[in-house]
Design a protein around this motif. Structure first.
Motif, short mmCIF file in Angstrom:
data_model
loop_
_atom_site.label_atom_id
_atom_site.label_comp_id
_atom_site.label_asym_id
_atom_site.label_seq_id
_atom_site.Cartn_x
_atom_site.Cartn_y
_atom_site.Cartn_z
N VAL A 44 49.15 -15.95 39.19
CA VAL A 44 49.59 -16.09 37.80
C VAL A 44 50.92 -15.39 37.64
CG1 VAL A 44 49.08 -15.61 35.38
CG2 VAL A 44 47.21 -16.17 36.96
N LEU A 45 51.89 -16.11 37.09
CA LEU A 45 53.18 -15.51 36.72
C LEU A 45 53.25 -15.45 35.20
CD1 LEU A 45 56.09 -14.53 37.29
CD2 LEU A 45 56.81 -16.94 37.25
N THR A 46 53.51 -14.26 34.68
CA THR A 46 53.66 -14.08 33.24
C THR A 46 54.86 -13.16 32.99
OG1 THR A 46 52.46 -13.56 31.20
CG2 THR A 46 52.11 -12.09 33.07
N ASN A 47 55.10 -12.84 31.74
CA ASN A 47 56.20 -11.95 31.41
C ASN A 47 55.85 -10.50 31.74
OD1 ASN A 47 58.63 -13.14 30.13
ND2 ASN A 47 57.14 -14.03 28.71
N SER A 48 56.85 -9.74 32.12
CA SER A 48 56.72 -8.29 32.15
C SER A 48 56.88 -7.80 30.71
CB SER A 48 57.79 -7.66 33.04
OG SER A 48 59.08 -7.92 32.54
N LEU A 49 56.58 -6.55 30.48
CA LEU A 49 56.78 -5.98 29.15
C LEU A 49 58.24 -6.10 28.75
CD1 LEU A 49 55.79 -4.45 26.65
CD2 LEU A 49 56.08 -2.31 27.95
N ALA A 50 59.15 -5.89 29.70
CA ALA A 50 60.58 -5.91 29.39
C ALA A 50 61.09 -7.31 29.10
CB ALA A 50 61.37 -5.29 30.54
N SER A 51 60.49 -8.33 29.71
CA SER A 51 60.99 -9.70 29.52
C SER A 51 60.27 -10.43 28.40
CB SER A 51 60.84 -10.51 30.82
OG SER A 51 59.47 -10.75 31.12
N ASN A 52 59.22 -9.84 27.84
CA ASN A 52 58.42 -10.50 26.82
C ASN A 52 59.11 -10.42 25.46
OD1 ASN A 52 56.27 -11.53 25.23
ND2 ASN A 52 54.79 -10.74 26.72
N ASP A 53 59.35 -11.58 24.84
CA ASP A 53 59.98 -11.57 23.51
C ASP A 53 58.97 -11.21 22.43
OD1 ASP A 53 58.75 -14.18 23.94
OD2 ASP A 53 59.67 -14.76 22.03
N ALA A 54 57.68 -11.16 22.78
CA ALA A 54 56.62 -10.72 21.85
C ALA A 54 55.84 -9.60 22.54
CB ALA A 54 55.70 -11.88 21.49
N PRO A 55 56.39 -8.38 22.57
CA PRO A 55 55.77 -7.30 23.34
C PRO A 55 54.33 -7.02 22.97
CG PRO A 55 57.96 -6.67 22.61
CD PRO A 55 57.64 -7.94 21.92
N ILE A 56 53.95 -7.25 21.70
CA ILE A 56 52.58 -6.96 21.32
C ILE A 56 51.60 -7.87 22.06
CG2 ILE A 56 52.59 -8.53 19.35
CD1 ILE A 56 50.89 -5.07 19.59
N ALA B 257 57.44 0.52 41.20
CA ALA B 257 57.29 1.27 39.94
C ALA B 257 55.82 1.57 39.69
CB ALA B 257 57.86 0.47 38.78
N THR B 258 55.58 2.68 39.01
CA THR B 258 54.22 3.05 38.64
C THR B 258 54.02 2.99 37.12
OG1 THR B 258 54.87 5.38 38.66
CG2 THR B 258 53.85 4.49 40.67
N THR B 259 55.06 2.58 36.39
CA THR B 259 54.95 2.29 34.96
C THR B 259 55.61 0.94 34.72
OG1 THR B 259 57.04 3.43 34.48
CG2 THR B 259 55.00 4.73 34.29
N GLU B 260 55.42 0.39 33.53
CA GLU B 260 55.97 -0.93 33.21
C GLU B 260 57.46 -0.95 33.54
OE1 GLU B 260 54.13 -3.42 31.92
OE2 GLU B 260 52.32 -2.39 31.23
N PRO B 261 57.88 -1.73 34.54
CA PRO B 261 59.27 -1.68 35.00
C PRO B 261 60.26 -2.24 33.98
CG PRO B 261 58.06 -3.44 36.10
CD PRO B 261 57.05 -2.67 35.32
N ASP B 262 61.43 -1.63 33.97
CA ASP B 262 62.56 -2.06 33.13
C ASP B 262 62.32 -1.85 31.64
OD1 ASP B 262 63.86 -2.93 35.44
OD2 ASP B 262 63.03 -4.95 35.27
N ALA B 263 61.15 -1.39 31.24
CA ALA B 263 60.83 -1.23 29.82
C ALA B 263 61.24 0.17 29.36
CB ALA B 263 59.36 -1.45 29.56
N SER B 264 61.74 0.26 28.15
CA SER B 264 62.14 1.55 27.59
C SER B 264 60.92 2.39 27.26
CB SER B 264 62.98 1.33 26.33
OG SER B 264 62.19 0.73 25.31
N PRO C 116 60.25 3.93 24.35
CA PRO C 116 59.64 3.51 23.06
C PRO C 116 58.77 2.27 23.19
CG PRO C 116 61.93 4.12 22.73
CD PRO C 116 61.71 4.08 24.22
N LEU C 117 59.20 1.33 24.04
CA LEU C 117 58.43 0.11 24.22
C LEU C 117 57.11 0.41 24.92
CD1 LEU C 117 58.77 -2.87 23.50
CD2 LEU C 117 59.75 -3.25 25.78
N ARG C 118 57.14 1.28 25.90
CA ARG C 118 55.90 1.65 26.60
C ARG C 118 54.96 2.42 25.68
NH1 ARG C 118 59.53 3.22 30.79
NH2 ARG C 118 58.93 5.41 30.53
N LEU C 119 55.53 3.28 24.82
CA LEU C 119 54.70 4.02 23.87
C LEU C 119 54.05 3.08 22.86
CD1 LEU C 119 56.89 7.18 23.17
CD2 LEU C 119 54.75 7.06 24.47
N MET C 120 54.82 2.06 22.42
CA MET C 120 54.26 1.09 21.50
C MET C 120 53.08 0.37 22.13
SD MET C 120 55.62 -2.56 20.18
CE MET C 120 54.86 -3.17 21.68
#
Length: 611
Positions: free
Chosen positions: A439-451, A585-592, A594-598
């Motif tokens: 399965v290929l999906t968006n990463s947190l950083a590439s997702n235009d709908a992070p929620i 990476a051991t956390t959501e890559p490329d994501a800021s 604040p985005l990871r905290l959200m």
């Protein structure tokens, strides 16, 4: 609130797709191409794997249409890409082409509401599906007015169709707008369409008709007047002019003496518009179709029930949809039969069927299909199209049935991937049969709908424990993404920097490949929203050639442009793409941060069906 503001007793003249495509140049051309290629199947397909092909194909369809153009979309954005396309559509209407444009109403606020002015062009009919109440001047203001009708706001028409003379059509994941055609400065979608020709297009048109003539479809003139749209346009122009003056003033004051002025928003807009207008329509004569058996899978319009009624559709509102039998027939090799089992003697739904073990294909001298009740249905003729009677519940349920037929390999792309319980059971059953699932999906950083990523993240450990291979696309626009499926590469052509040279990449393609021989392309995501709330449409194509082409492109993207998520004793690890020079990476890559905290704070609070 909500529905109370909608007009009553609205007139909706019934109309249908062109009955005889063979009376048009396009229809005659398609048949001539089929005969010239000595094709055994009445439908042909071309993968449109890039924004230039996607855009130029639509321009070509508009230019070639003689009698009808039918467009159905979830979103049309009022920007440079849509401007040229819709001006071409209006020009087609002026030369006598009947245009029907059906648009979901969710995004028709602010500047995007100006698209509705097309409804006042002679020979153009435009309807809004499942319209919302509230002022159209501001998306925020409109949403406040809809808080009392939240459940209805969630139900949207997500279908995408672009059909000319009922002979050629485009479907897939793209809406209409700069970000879908590689022409946005801030971010572009990685997407994929298919150009279809021949008899399967008539099935797509039948689906369009079922939505167009549904009571949820309101003519634009019943919702807003031309004068109201003109006033909205003038207010938007005034606001944009004021904003532009502020930008230019700030730019001038910040420029060092003697240095050239910094680029302004107006420069950027003019550049994008020039780039779009330099595009040429696709030369359809050069297109090489792959002719193959196919079926249309389309949700009923009544998946979104009309106000004050049940969800039971009228007979003439049912679009053709592939039956469980025809889906199985598309998957099976010739000379084999597939039997699905059910725990109940009652006719199972598709989701119930895939939750049960699926018997492997067995050699049979009489290739018939069992529906689980001891009855048989004829298999798909080798040289014919499918017809639909008994139907799967929804498009996503149809995909779940397809998963149940897989024997070796499932390759899935879903930008918003939030599997419900029946999806997880389908994955578990496939893995138990020894099927490889990727399965290929968006990463947190590439997702235009992070929620939406929050719902997916909750399911990662369970899916990985099953043996599902998970890949998350990088947000950086790489050369691999420009050359791979659905590239966001520039409108200027391969190798050009274009609008997307440094922009963010966001996965938007929706497809599934089963056992390297059946390809599904459509508007659907593998999430509960697509399964239960939004309406969707998809093409199922039995073609080893198209499946191999798509698989090769996707394999390249998985290796070179995606993080592979793996479970270790220390937790999740994102393995860096090959030759990227990046560390694991051991956390959501490329994501800021604040985005990871959200994700951590809001993720547990958001139910899957709302993501």
């Amino acid at each position: 609130m909500g529905c109370a503001g909608l007009p009553k007793d609205v007139e909706r003249p019934v109309s249908t797709a062109l009955q005889n495509p063979s009376d048009t140049t396009l229809g005659q051309w398609v048949e001539a191409r089929r005969m010239a290629q000595k094709a055994r199947h009445p439908s042909g397909f071309v993968l449109l794997s890039g924004p230039q092909a996607a855009y130029s194909s639509r321009l070509a369809l508009v230019d070639a249409a003689q009698k009808t153009l039918d467009l159905q979309y979830y979103a049309i954005h009022a920007d440079a890409s849509s401007e040229r396309l819709l001006l071409s559509v209006a020009a087609a209407a002026r030369r006598g082409v009947r245009v029907r444009l059906l648009l979901d109403d969710f995004h028709s606020t602010g500047r995007d509401a100006l698209v509705m002015r097309l409804a006042f062009v002679p020979n153009v009919e435009m309807r809004m599906f499942n319209p919302l109440t509230g002022a159209r001047g501001s998306p925020v203001g409109r949403m406040f007015s809809l808080l009392g009708d939240f459940s209805r706001v969630q139900q949207r028409m997500h279908n995408k169709l672009f059909i000319a003379d009922n002979a050629l059509g485009v479907t897939g994941g793209r809406n209409l707008g700069d970000a879908y055609f590689g022409n946005s400065e801030s971010g572009n979608f990685v997407d994929l369409d298919v150009l279809a020709a021949g008899s399967v297009v008539q099935e797509l048109s039948h689906s369009f008709d079922s939505y167009w003539n549904n009571e949820r479809a309101y003519p634009v003139q019943s919702l807003i007047t031309r004068e109201e749209l003109d006033r909205l346009r003038e207010s938007i122009r005034a606001a944009e002019a004021t904003q532009q003056e502020r930008v230019e003033s700030a730019s001038t004051s910040a420029t060092a003496p003697g240095a050239p002025p910094a680029p302004t928003g107006r420069n950027t807009t003019d550049t994008r518009r020039a780039r779009i207008w330099n595009q040429e329509p696709m030369d359809l004569k050069q297109v090489q179709f792959v002719w193959a058996p196919a079926a249309v899978l389309a949700d009923r319009p009544a998946k979104i029930p009309p106000d004050g009624t049940s969800a039971t559709p009228l007979p003439d509102q049912n679009p053709p949809r592939a039956t469980p039998a025809t889906i199985a027939a598309l998957v099976r090799p010739r000379g084999t039969a597939i039997t699905t089992t059910s725990a109940s003697a009652d006719a199972p739904t598709a989701s119930q069927t895939v939750a049960q073990p699926v018997a492997p294909p067995a050699l049979s001298a009489n290739p018939a299909l069992s529906n689980g009740n001891g009855n048989t249905a004829p298999s798909l003729p080798p040289d014919g199209e499918t017809t639909a009677e008994a139907q799967t519940d929804t498009v996503v349920d149809g995909l779940l049935q397809l998963m149940g037929q897989a024997r070796r390999d499932l390759l899935i792309i879903s930008p918003y991937f939030v599997p419900g319980p029946d999806m997880e059971r389908a994955f578990a059953a496939a893995r138990a049969r020894g099927v490889r699932v990727r399965v290929l999906t968006n990463s947190l950083a590439s997702n235009d709908a992070p929620i939406a990523h929050a719902g997916y993240a909750r399911h990662r450990p369970t899916l990985l424990a099953m043996g599902v291979e998970l890949y998350e696309m990088r947000s950086e626009l790489t050369g691999v993404l420009r050359g791979a499926f659905g590239s966001t590469g520039s409108m200027g052509g391969a190798g050009g920097s274009g609008a997307g040279g440094s922009s963010r990449a966001m996965l938007h393609s929706k497809l599934m490949i089963v056992d390297g021989r059946l390809l599904v392309i459509g508007s659907m995501n593998l999430d509960l929203r697509s399964q239960r709330q939004n309406t969707e449409v998809a093409l199922l194509i039995r073609s080893g050639e198209l499946s191999r082409r798509a698989t090769a492109q996707i394999d390249t993207a998985l290796q070179d442009a995606a993080w592979q998520v793996q479970q270790t004793d220390q937790g999740l690890v994102w393995r860096a793409p090959k030759d990227s020079g990046l560390a694991d990476a051991t956390t959501e890559p490329d994501a800021s941060l604040p985005l990871r905290l959200m994700l951590q704070l809001l993720g547990p609070l958001a139910p899957d069906h709302l993501l």
